[in-house]
Design a protein around this motif. Structure first.
Motif, PDB file in Angstrom:
ATOM      1  N   ARG A  71     -50.156  44.046 -59.947  1.00 27.44           N
ATOM      2  CA  ARG A  71     -49.557  43.236 -61.006  1.00 27.44           C
ATOM      3  C   ARG A  71     -48.788  44.163 -61.955  1.00 27.44           C
ATOM      4  NH1 ARG A  71     -52.395  39.989 -65.916  1.00 27.44           N
ATOM      5  NH2 ARG A  71     -50.932  38.246 -66.085  1.00 27.44           N
TER       6      ARG A  71
ATOM      7  N   GLU B 195     -45.934  44.156 -63.339  1.00 31.31           N
ATOM      8  CA  GLU B 195     -45.181  43.589 -64.465  1.00 31.31           C
ATOM      9  C   GLU B 195     -46.058  43.425 -65.699  1.00 31.31           C
ATOM     10  OE1 GLU B 195     -47.029  40.098 -62.361  1.00 31.31           O
ATOM     11  OE2 GLU B 195     -46.118  42.018 -61.798  1.00 31.31           O
ATOM     12  N   LYS B 196     -47.383  43.415 -65.512  1.00 31.47           N
ATOM     13  CA  LYS B 196     -48.338  43.330 -66.620  1.00 31.47           C
ATOM     14  C   LYS B 196     -49.208  44.583 -66.683  1.00 31.47           C
ATOM     15  CE  LYS B 196     -47.419  39.172 -68.223  1.00 31.47           C
ATOM     16  NZ  LYS B 196     -46.989  38.921 -69.629  1.00 31.47           N
TER      17      LYS B 196
ATOM     18  N   ASP C 200     -56.583  41.767 -69.222  1.00 27.75           N
ATOM     19  CA  ASP C 200     -55.482  41.008 -69.803  1.00 27.75           C
ATOM     20  C   ASP C 200     -56.069  40.265 -71.000  1.00 27.75           C
ATOM     21  OD1 ASP C 200     -53.861  38.685 -70.398  1.00 27.75           O
ATOM     22  OD2 ASP C 200     -52.766  39.101 -68.550  1.00 27.75           O
TER      23      ASP C 200
END
Length: 253
Positions: A18, A20-21, A63
């Protein structure tokens, strides 16, 4: 898919994907990783498990937006299920770490049997900075591994450290240029596949046995306090400051 899995020549690879994060982990990703580890444990053809991230990033930890939306509470929460799956894995666990390894991305390494880090890696345990407490048994394991004062520097002050320092502290086997980390980790994982599998598993079990009862107690204690701290005013201030891109103000506490 944010978690990619593949099995080849006896090595099950779990890739956090992931970028992009910054490979921040969601509840669903924890559930997927737990399922992948359970599958690797159940597969007799798997002799070792390799966990890796993306070029330049292992994982930035939780997150926070997802974490606040789905805070862990019950013992079967995805993050705790992931921890249990790691503890249940009796096969060698190898990590290839490039870039940032934050929070659980760092505490996971305490449960690995071989770790390769890049010379660009930056590791940190910023739990207190977020108004929280250590997790994954790190309040016990880190002090055992590197001593109390050096553990306090990382757990209580949140001081980050480099890949080279991780090797010096005994948290990693080797520090290499970024493009050499994953190939070396794969070579280490492949070595386990050439050894008698039952002897490897028995040796891992013997190495873990002396600390396992205390580790279980630490995990339970950390879980209870961590869940309480998630609802604390200090944590709320830290999270709000993160979302507002400002420094938290703890002077009022």
């Amino acid at each position: 898919m944010s978690i990619r899995t593949a099995t080849l020549d006896g090595v099950a690879t779990l890739e956090i994907a992931r970028p992009e994060k910054k490979n921040a982990l969601t509840a669903q990703m924890y559930a997927d990783m737990a399922a992948a580890l359970r599958a690797a444990q159940a597969d007799a053809a798997v002799r070792a498990v390799l966990v890796t991230g993306q070029p330049g990033i292992f994982t930035s930890g939780n997150d926070l937006e997802d974490f606040m939306k789905y805070p862990p509470g019950a013992e079967d929460a995805p993050v705790f299920a992931f921890m249990e799956a790691v503890l249940a894995l009796d096969k060698p666990l190898v990590a290839a770490v490039t870039g940032a390894a934050i929070g659980i991305g760092c505490t996971l390494l305490l449960h690995c049997d071989a770790v390769v880090v890049s010379d660009e890696a930056r590791l940190a345990l910023p739990f207190v900075n977020l108004g929280l407490v250590p997790e994954f048994g790190s309040s016990l394991l880190l002090a055992q591994r590197i001593g109390h004062v050096r553990a306090a520097q990382r757990l209580m002050l949140g001081d980050p450290f480099t890949g080279a320092e991780a090797v010096e502290l005994g948290l990693a086997n080797a520090v290499l240029p970024p493009d050499e980390v994953l190939p070396q980790a794969r070579r280490l994982a492949a070595r386990f596949t050439q050894l008698p599998p039952a002897a490897v598993r028995a040796t891992k079990a013997l190495m873990r046995a002396p600390v396992l009862p205390a580790l279980r107690q630490a995990l339970q204690a950390e879980r209870e306090v961590f869940v309480q701290r998630l609802r604390s005013p200090e944590a709320m201030e830290a999270f709000q400051a993160f979302f507002e891109k400002r420094r938290p103000d703890f002077s009022k506490f």
